[in-house]
Structure formats: structure tokens, C-alpha cells
Enzyme design. Structure first.
Site, mmCIF file in Angstrom:
data_model
loop_
_atom_site.group_PDB
_atom_site.id
_atom_site.type_symbol
_atom_site.label_atom_id
_atom_site.label_comp_id
_atom_site.label_asym_id
_atom_site.label_seq_id
_atom_site.Cartn_x
_atom_site.Cartn_y
_atom_site.Cartn_z
ATOM 1 N N ASN A 93 -5.073 7.412 -6.180
ATOM 2 C CA ASN A 93 -5.772 8.670 -5.860
ATOM 3 C C ASN A 93 -4.986 9.898 -6.308
ATOM 4 O O ASN A 93 -4.643 10.773 -5.530
ATOM 5 C CB ASN A 93 -6.127 8.747 -4.367
ATOM 6 C CG ASN A 93 -4.913 8.731 -3.450
ATOM 7 O OD1 ASN A 93 -3.871 8.184 -3.793
ATOM 8 N ND2 ASN A 93 -5.054 9.323 -2.278
ATOM 9 N N HIS A 138 -4.689 -0.491 5.779
ATOM 10 C CA HIS A 138 -4.259 0.269 6.969
ATOM 11 C C HIS A 138 -5.224 0.128 8.154
ATOM 12 O O HIS A 138 -5.832 1.097 8.594
ATOM 13 C CB HIS A 138 -4.026 1.747 6.630
ATOM 14 C CG HIS A 138 -5.015 2.377 5.688
ATOM 15 N ND1 HIS A 138 -6.370 2.355 5.910
ATOM 16 C CD2 HIS A 138 -4.842 3.048 4.524
ATOM 17 C CE1 HIS A 138 -6.970 2.987 4.935
ATOM 18 N NE2 HIS A 138 -6.072 3.408 4.075
ATOM 19 N N HIS A 196 1.549 5.427 -1.697
ATOM 20 C CA HIS A 196 1.212 6.601 -2.511
ATOM 21 C C HIS A 196 2.509 7.175 -3.083
ATOM 22 O O HIS A 196 3.400 7.550 -2.324
ATOM 23 C CB HIS A 196 0.510 7.665 -1.665
ATOM 24 C CG HIS A 196 -0.777 7.182 -1.079
ATOM 25 N ND1 HIS A 196 -1.999 7.364 -1.705
ATOM 26 C CD2 HIS A 196 -1.038 6.493 0.055
ATOM 27 C CE1 HIS A 196 -2.956 6.812 -0.957
ATOM 28 N NE2 HIS A 196 -2.405 6.279 0.111
ATOM 29 N N ALA A 223 -4.042 14.778 5.414
ATOM 30 C CA ALA A 223 -3.762 13.497 6.078
ATOM 31 C C ALA A 223 -2.716 12.738 5.282
ATOM 32 O O ALA A 223 -2.807 12.648 4.052
ATOM 33 C CB ALA A 223 -5.046 12.675 6.161
ATOM 34 N N LYS A 252 -9.232 -0.049 -5.949
ATOM 35 C CA LYS A 252 -9.290 0.610 -4.641
ATOM 36 C C LYS A 252 -10.626 1.290 -4.435
ATOM 37 O O LYS A 252 -11.084 2.058 -5.280
ATOM 38 C CB LYS A 252 -8.163 1.650 -4.545
ATOM 39 C CG LYS A 252 -8.112 2.422 -3.223
ATOM 40 C CD LYS A 252 -7.662 1.566 -2.064
ATOM 41 C CE LYS A 252 -7.833 2.264 -0.722
ATOM 42 N NZ LYS A 252 -6.754 3.189 -0.388
ATOM 43 N N ASP A 280 1.540 2.678 3.487
ATOM 44 C CA ASP A 280 0.684 3.847 3.277
ATOM 45 C C ASP A 280 1.506 5.134 3.305
ATOM 46 O O ASP A 280 0.987 6.182 3.684
ATOM 47 C CB ASP A 280 -0.461 3.904 4.301
ATOM 48 C CG ASP A 280 -1.587 4.824 3.848
ATOM 49 O OD1 ASP A 280 -1.630 5.180 2.650
ATOM 50 O OD2 ASP A 280 -2.419 5.190 4.694
ATOM 51 N N HIS A 283 0.870 -1.200 0.000
ATOM 52 C CA HIS A 283 0.000 0.000 0.000
ATOM 53 C C HIS A 283 0.894 1.234 0.000
ATOM 54 O O HIS A 283 1.534 1.547 1.004
ATOM 55 C CB HIS A 283 -0.918 0.021 1.225
ATOM 56 C CG HIS A 283 -1.890 1.154 1.220
ATOM 57 N ND1 HIS A 283 -3.250 0.976 1.325
ATOM 58 C CD2 HIS A 283 -1.711 2.497 1.107
ATOM 59 C CE1 HIS A 283 -3.858 2.153 1.276
ATOM 60 N NE2 HIS A 283 -2.937 3.097 1.152
ATOM 61 N N HIS A 296 -10.536 1.417 1.645
ATOM 62 C CA HIS A 296 -10.350 2.418 2.706
ATOM 63 C C HIS A 296 -11.583 2.280 3.591
ATOM 64 O O HIS A 296 -12.658 2.756 3.259
ATOM 65 C CB HIS A 296 -10.225 3.834 2.138
ATOM 66 C CG HIS A 296 -9.952 4.844 3.211
ATOM 67 N ND1 HIS A 296 -8.742 5.468 3.373
ATOM 68 C CD2 HIS A 296 -10.738 5.287 4.226
ATOM 69 C CE1 HIS A 296 -8.788 6.253 4.436
ATOM 70 N NE2 HIS A 296 -9.997 6.176 4.968
HETATM 71 O O1 DOR Z 1 -3.522 9.496 5.520
HETATM 72 C C1 DOR Z 1 -3.849 9.192 4.385
HETATM 73 N N1 DOR Z 1 -3.258 9.749 3.312
HETATM 74 N N2 DOR Z 1 -4.834 8.320 4.217
HETATM 75 C C2 DOR Z 1 -5.330 8.062 2.996
HETATM 76 O O2 DOR Z 1 -6.225 7.279 2.918
HETATM 77 C C3 DOR Z 1 -4.846 8.784 1.813
HETATM 78 C C4 DOR Z 1 -3.488 9.258 1.996
HETATM 79 C C5 DOR Z 1 -3.055 10.267 0.962
HETATM 80 O O3 DOR Z 1 -3.268 10.044 -0.217
HETATM 81 O O4 DOR Z 1 -2.453 11.276 1.335
HETATM 82 ZN ZN ZN Z 2 -3.346 5.067 1.486
#
Ligand code: DOR
Ligand code: ZN
Length: 350
Positions: free
Chosen positions: A42, A175, A16, A264, A100, A248, A14, A137
């Protein structure tokens, strides 16, 4: 003599990576530690089609450089309108490994996410049929639901009925943060698994307010109370096949985190493996890290286990306070400026 430790090259299930200049700045941190990574879709706009996923994959490979054996495993972003045909196309494209589900509004760039799972039934049925896993999620988004209850409510209201309705759908609860999620995954039917981040093993919600408001440990799902951290950590340390590594790692510019409405996401990739090694070592569970980091994920996804090895030594090094983002701003890594107690000393051919 400092201790050493070797494991089969792990994967990050997982991650990004963002896009453009930021992608180029962050991808090396993962590629130096992990052979493969499940890359979240995303982006803006989100990666909703196989062709967009393949184009993104090319940009990742370009950014990682020809010398790295890093393999990005792509995902599609589920929307209310994802056609079953797109799922069938994804299922027959080996570069795409999962879909996702972001409930609309749940987190960063989730505006195009799912408003009602009933609208996604054609896509979900196609996934159940083809074996393409659904990565979830797992938080309800209703503003009247307490933020600390959102994962449990999602399990009760959405996941349990979905898992019963589509009995062959493979589901990864991403997560996980609560004892409820640990229990649900552990006792669920075949084809249910979960990823676990370093922050949800290492921190409870007190970390968000330690001496003041701490935006760099704010992520979603948000950190939970100690009893939940304990349950999540114990699940990771168990080595049980349903739990596997997913950092994550989610970089955001420092200014977007240190803000009146901060984003976040925790940027853990710069110590993405070492953080787990520390936690497993402190728990006396190093002998189970290989299952969690290198074996359980491939088994769930039906992929081969990596052939290489990563070697570590108990050796102190310091994470920088800030790191380049490639876009002019800075990134603040998880444990910025702090000492990490294990270091990677070598990576054998993959
Ligand atoms: O904390 C997070 N950041 N949770 C998520 O689900 C997305 C991620 C983000 O893309 O920044
Ligand atoms: Zn994530």
C-alpha cells in the site's frame, strides 16, 4: 542468572516498510530480527504489478544494505481491474508471494482497493488455480456498520462465501482482532490461516483512551474489547498451525498520528520480536513461540524453515521515546520510552 531463550530465526508475515527515506530508516529494525517479511503493497501509488513489486524489492534490498541476509517477500495490491495475466506472472515469480485485498477506503492508502469482489473474480480464480495466497484486510467499509463489528461482518458477508466459492484459494486473514475471526479461521477448510500482531495480543480498546486519547495505539482493525483480545492471544499462544506472526508494523510520522484526523498504524518493528517474547513468556507459552514465529508461516506459504537461530536473554532495555524517520519528522515506536524485558543477544548465521 537471567533466563535465556533461543528460537529458529523468525519471519514477519505482515509488514509495512514504506518507501524512500522512511524505508531506509525503518527496514533495519526488521532485518535485525527477522529473516524474511511479507511486505505490504500500500504505497502511493500502490504496487499493482509484478514489475513494480520487483522494483520495490530492489529499493528494499538497497536500503537494508548488502550485509544483511534479509529477504523481502513481495505482494501485489489487488484492484477491481487486476488482470488474471498479472496473477499468472506473479505466481511464476518467486519474489512475489501473495496478493493483498484492501476493501476500498478501509485503511491507509486503500483508495485504489477493491469496491466489489465480483469484479476481481478473474484474478481470484487465477490465484486459486496457481496457489498464490490472498491476504485480506478483513473489514467491511460501509459507514453505517459499527467499527467494532466490521471484522465479523466481513467474515460473514464476504469471506465465508468467497472461501466456499473458491475452495482451493489460500486465504490469510491479516491482523485478526476478534473471537469471531479466531473461530472462523480455526474451524475453516484447509488453506485458511491468520496473522496476529503484538498489539492485538497485548492491548484491548481501553488502551486507546487511557487517561486521554492515545493516537500511537490507534491501528486498523482497531483494538477490540478484552474478551476478543483474550481469544486472539490464546490463538497465538496455542501454537496451532493456522496462526502465525505478523507485526503489521506501520510507521507514520508523529505529526500524522498526533493530528485532528490521525493515521492508523503502530510502529512496532523496533521491538518487533521482543514484544511477542514478553507476551508468550507472561502466558507461560514460550515453548510455543517457535511454532507461531518460525514454523507455521513457512509451512502455510510452502517455504523452507529458516536455518539460523535468534538468541534472547531476559534483560531490560528501554525503547527510545522517538526515532528518526529519515524525512525530518519523528517516529514514535510502540511502547515508546518504556522498558522491554527481553533483549536479542545474538543471531546465528541464517
Ligand atoms: O493500522 C493500519 N495501518 N492498518 C492497516 O491496515 C494499514 C496500516 C498502514 O499502512 O499504515
Ligand atoms: Zn497492515
Amino acid at each position: 542468572m537471567s533466563r535465556t531463550f533461543t528460537i529458529i530465526t523468525p519471519d514477519d508475515w505482515h509488514l509495512h516498510l514504506r518507501d524512500g527515506a522512511m524505508l531506509a530508516s525503518v527496514v533495519g529494525n526488521t532485518a535485525r530480527r527477522f529473516r524474511r517479511a511479507i511486505v505490504m503493497p500500500n504505497l502511493t501509488p500502490p504496487v499493482t504489478t509484478v514489475s513494480a513489486a520487483l522494483a520495490y524489492r530492489e529499493r528494499i534490498l538497497d536500503a537494508a544494505g548488502v550485509d544483511t541476509p534479509f529477504v523481502p517477500l513481495m505482494t501485489l495490491y489487488l484492484t477491481d481491474n487486476t488482470p488474471a495475466a498479472e496473477i499468472h506472472a506473479a505466481a511464476s515469480e518467486p519474489a512475489v508471494q501473495a496478493v493483498k485485498l484492501y476493501p476500498a477506503g478501509a485503511t491507509t492508502n486503500s483508495d485504489s482497493g477493491v469496491t466489489d469482489l465480483a469484479r476481481c473474480m478473474p484474478a481470484l480464480e487465477a490465484m486459486a488455480e496457481t496457489g498464490l495466497p490472498l491476504l485480506v484486510h478483513g473489514e467491511v467499509t460501509a459507514p453505517d456498520v459499527d467499527i467494532f463489528d466490521r471484522e465479523r461482518r466481513f467474515i460473514d458477508d464476504i469471506l465465508e462465501p468467497l472461501s466456499q466459492r473458491l475452495e482451493s484459494l489460500k486465504i490469510v486473514v491479516e491482523h485478526i482482532t476478534t473471537r469471531d475471526a479466531v473461530d472462523w479461521v480455526r474451524s475453516g477448510r484447509d488453506g485458511i490461516a491468520a496473522t496476529i500482531t503484538p498489539q492485538h495480543i497485548l492491548l484491548n480498546r481501553n488502551a486507546l483512551f487511557q487517561g486521554g486519547l492515545r493516537p500511537h495505539v490507534y491501528c486498523l482493525p482497531v483494538l477490540k474489547a478484552e474478551q476478543h483480545r483474550e481469544a486472539v492471544a490464546e490463538a497465538a499462544f496455542s501454537g496451532e498451525g493456522r496462526f502465525f506472526l505478523g507485526t503489521d508494523s506501520a510507521p507514520h510520522l508523529r505529526g500524522d498520528k498526533e493530528s485532528a484526523c490521525g493515521c492508523a498504524g503502530i510502529y512496532s518493528a523496533p521491538a518487533g520480536l521482543e514484544l511477542y517474547v514478553e507476551a508468550f513468556d507472561d502466558a507461560g507459552a514460550l515453548d510455543r513461540l517457535e511454532a507461531f514465529a518460525s514454523l507455521n508461516g513457512p509451512r502455510f506459504y510452502g517455504l523452507p524453515v529458516n536455518e539460523g537461530r535468534v538468541h534472547l536473554r531476559e534483560e531490560h532495555w528501554q525503547l527510545p521515546a522517538v526515532m528518526p524517520s529519515g524525512t525530518g519528522g519523528e517516529l514514535v515506536p510502540f511502547r515508546a520510552g518504556e522498558t522491554i524485558r527481553w533483549a536479542i543477544t545474538g543471531v546465528d548465521p541464517q
